[in-house]
Scaffold this active site. Sequence first.
Site, PDB file in Angstrom:
ATOM      1  N   GLU A 365     -22.729  51.966  14.610  1.00 43.62           N
ATOM      2  CA  GLU A 365     -22.759  50.484  14.502  1.00 43.62           C
ATOM      3  C   GLU A 365     -21.335  49.917  14.491  1.00 43.62           C
ATOM      4  O   GLU A 365     -21.042  48.952  13.781  1.00 43.62           O
ATOM      5  CB  GLU A 365     -23.609  50.036  13.319  1.00 43.62           C
ATOM      6  CG  GLU A 365     -25.039  50.510  13.519  1.00 43.62           C
ATOM      7  CD  GLU A 365     -26.106  49.664  12.907  1.00 43.62           C
ATOM      8  OE1 GLU A 365     -25.871  48.487  12.602  1.00 43.62           O
ATOM      9  OE2 GLU A 365     -27.220  50.196  12.763  1.00 43.62           O
TER      10      GLU A 365
HETATM   11  N1  CAA Z   1     -21.084  37.019  17.765  1.00 42.26           N
HETATM   12  C1  CAA Z   1     -21.196  36.157  18.807  1.00 42.26           C
HETATM   13  N2  CAA Z   1     -20.450  36.274  19.919  1.00 42.26           N
HETATM   14  C2  CAA Z   1     -19.551  37.296  19.977  1.00 42.26           C
HETATM   15  C3  CAA Z   1     -19.395  38.217  18.927  1.00 42.26           C
HETATM   16  C4  CAA Z   1     -20.192  38.041  17.782  1.00 42.26           C
HETATM   17  N3  CAA Z   1     -20.114  38.871  16.739  1.00 42.26           N
HETATM   18  N4  CAA Z   1     -18.442  39.100  19.266  1.00 42.26           N
HETATM   19  C5  CAA Z   1     -18.011  38.752  20.485  1.00 42.26           C
HETATM   20  N5  CAA Z   1     -18.690  37.651  20.912  1.00 42.26           N
HETATM   21  C6  CAA Z   1     -18.498  36.916  22.164  1.00 42.26           C
HETATM   22  C7  CAA Z   1     -17.077  36.363  22.226  1.00 42.26           C
HETATM   23  O1  CAA Z   1     -16.984  35.115  21.585  1.00 42.26           O
HETATM   24  C8  CAA Z   1     -16.847  36.277  23.702  1.00 42.26           C
HETATM   25  O2  CAA Z   1     -17.471  35.140  24.238  1.00 42.26           O
HETATM   26  P1  CAA Z   1     -16.566  33.929  24.872  1.00 42.26           P
HETATM   27  O3  CAA Z   1     -15.845  34.567  26.036  1.00 42.26           O
HETATM   28  O4  CAA Z   1     -17.584  32.924  25.281  1.00 42.26           O
HETATM   29  O5  CAA Z   1     -15.643  33.484  23.781  1.00 42.26           O
HETATM   30  C9  CAA Z   1     -17.614  37.470  24.254  1.00 42.26           C
HETATM   31  O6  CAA Z   1     -18.601  37.802  23.276  1.00 42.26           O
HETATM   32  C10 CAA Z   1     -16.719  38.666  24.483  1.00 42.26           C
HETATM   33  O7  CAA Z   1     -16.050  38.939  23.285  1.00 42.26           O
HETATM   34  P2  CAA Z   1     -14.841  39.969  23.180  1.00 42.26           P
HETATM   35  O8  CAA Z   1     -13.848  39.662  24.289  1.00 42.26           O
HETATM   36  O9  CAA Z   1     -14.345  39.978  21.786  1.00 42.26           O
HETATM   37  O10 CAA Z   1     -15.572  41.341  23.535  1.00 42.26           O
HETATM   38  P3  CAA Z   1     -15.009  42.790  23.733  1.00 42.26           P
HETATM   39  O11 CAA Z   1     -15.548  43.311  25.006  1.00 42.26           O
HETATM   40  O12 CAA Z   1     -13.536  42.823  23.513  1.00 42.26           O
HETATM   41  O13 CAA Z   1     -15.767  43.585  22.564  1.00 42.26           O
HETATM   42  C11 CAA Z   1     -16.059  44.484  20.347  1.00 42.26           C
HETATM   43  C12 CAA Z   1     -15.675  43.277  21.232  1.00 42.26           C
HETATM   44  C13 CAA Z   1     -16.028  43.928  18.927  1.00 42.26           C
HETATM   45  C14 CAA Z   1     -15.088  45.624  20.456  1.00 42.26           C
HETATM   46  C15 CAA Z   1     -17.497  44.946  20.705  1.00 42.26           C
HETATM   47  O14 CAA Z   1     -17.530  45.568  21.964  1.00 42.26           O
HETATM   48  C16 CAA Z   1     -18.082  45.893  19.675  1.00 42.26           C
HETATM   49  O15 CAA Z   1     -18.595  45.445  18.646  1.00 42.26           O
HETATM   50  N6  CAA Z   1     -18.066  47.219  19.948  1.00 42.26           N
HETATM   51  C17 CAA Z   1     -18.702  48.179  19.078  1.00 42.26           C
HETATM   52  C18 CAA Z   1     -20.081  48.468  19.597  1.00 42.26           C
HETATM   53  C19 CAA Z   1     -20.963  49.007  18.547  1.00 42.26           C
HETATM   54  O16 CAA Z   1     -20.939  48.589  17.383  1.00 42.26           O
HETATM   55  N7  CAA Z   1     -21.845  49.906  18.947  1.00 42.26           N
HETATM   56  C20 CAA Z   1     -22.808  50.448  18.040  1.00 42.26           C
HETATM   57  C21 CAA Z   1     -24.010  50.877  18.781  1.00 42.26           C
HETATM   58  S1  CAA Z   1     -25.492  50.758  17.903  1.00 42.26           S
HETATM   59  C22 CAA Z   1     -25.606  52.080  16.862  1.00 42.26           C
HETATM   60  O17 CAA Z   1     -24.666  52.675  16.444  1.00 42.26           O
HETATM   61  C23 CAA Z   1     -27.008  52.309  16.477  1.00 42.26           C
HETATM   62  C24 CAA Z   1     -27.429  53.457  15.689  1.00 42.26           C
HETATM   63  O18 CAA Z   1     -28.048  54.352  16.174  1.00 42.26           O
HETATM   64  C25 CAA Z   1     -27.278  53.447  14.222  1.00 42.26           C
END
Ligand code: CAA
Length: 381
Positions: A365
């Site tokens: 996550e």
């Molecule tokens: N809420 C709403 N919108 C969001 C957001 C949020 N939390 N985070 C980003 N956005 C939006 C941004 O505002 C942006 O939109 P605009 O261009 O309109 O402003 C768009 O999304 C892109 O944002 P970023 O440029 O910040 O995106 P990024 O590509 O750089 O990624 C990141 C950001 C935080 C690194 C994200 O990719 C991330 O959270 N990665 C981790 C993924 C993850 O947690 N995976 C877990 C998998 S599930 C799992 O583990 C399940 C299990 O089995 C237990």
Amino acid sequence: MIFKLTQEQEAVQKLVREFVEKEVAPGVAERDEKEDFAPTYELLMKMGKLGLLGLPYPKEYGGAGGDQIAYVLAGLEINKVDASLGCSYSVAISLSAWPIFHYGNEAQRQKYSVPMFKGEKLGAFALTEPNAGSDSGASECTAVLEGDHYILNGTKIFCTNAGFADIYVVFAMTDPSKGVKGISAFIVEKDTPGFNFMKQERKMGIRATVQREIVMENVKVPKENLLGKEGDGFKIAMTTLDGGRIGIAAQGAGIAFGAYEYARKYAMQRVQFGKPIAAQQAIAFKLADMITKAEASLLLSLEAAYLKDSGQKYGMHAAMAKMFATDSAAQNASEAVQILGGHGFLRDHPVERMMRDAKITQIYEGTNEIQKVVISGHILR
Ligand code: CAA
């Protein structure tokens, strides 16, 4: 923030604590040893009958009408004892039930949310791909609209509950030219042809839950199973993970408490040099650090839950809680093994399992490095 729990929240904690004592604790070591999800799935179904799979959802949709604070307390009690069950539970509540309920239309809510909340159907979340882990926007799965169906192709990995879950929230590119704004979210039913489950992954920890690769070959998904609008997928994934991280924070707090409580009890009984080892300052100070980390983990988790319950922004607090609580879980589990010494290294005690289980909570996550990306992104705007 309100520190006093309501009667309902206390009742949920008591219900879950009793369920864990009676149903979960007895077989936890054996389930881990056998790496078998089937008994964990049975426990989830029993939790469904108690209303716990719909805990933080409205009664009019078959939920229990509880809140995020109650959900944290439930997660705390489960994960003190069994992080495998805790993982599957958190995925069901936060990662699959929430996006369908929050972004779904009324027909989708009736068809999918109601049976999920009633505990009749289990959910899963398929976001991660071989080349899209931390960078979840780099999705290579595709969804092409053909008539009244989308055709999904590609590979998802590390999907918790896969093969057992009935309902999957799946992310795929509908318009690759738009980058993350070209990702869409779909509800996919388990038995859809071409939705293929691969073998169960073999893991360091949380061995009694299941993760699988899913290979999608021309999976025909009805147009009405698009969640939100085309292009909403990344936002749906990110906001879902914001909430999911509250569940994983509770998991971290649970492991941190579980390890502390076991080590404390042991240290009070284990005599060396003529007195209980807890009377040695080296051990007493470790226990003091452990309880502090566990309490702080819980408080951060409850704060994030409180913000979500009261309709305030919670993404940053969920990330802080997730990072701190899961690091605390890993530290406390490792210290618990250290306090038990050679005995802690044996499978006779739960702390070696807690140490293996805690590791993944720092990774899934969103790795704790990604949590720092999220937190710093909030404070440096
Ligand atoms: N809420 C709403 N919108 C969001 C957001 C949020 N939390 N985070 C980003 N956005 C939006 C941004 O505002 C942006 O939109 P605009 O261009 O309109 O402003 C768009 O999304 C892109 O944002 P970023 O440029 O910040 O995106 P990024 O590509 O750089 O990624 C990141 C950001 C935080 C690194 C994200 O990719 C991330 O959270 N990665 C981790 C993924 C993850 O947690 N995976 C877990 C998998 S599930 C799992 O583990 C399940 C299990 O089995 C237990």
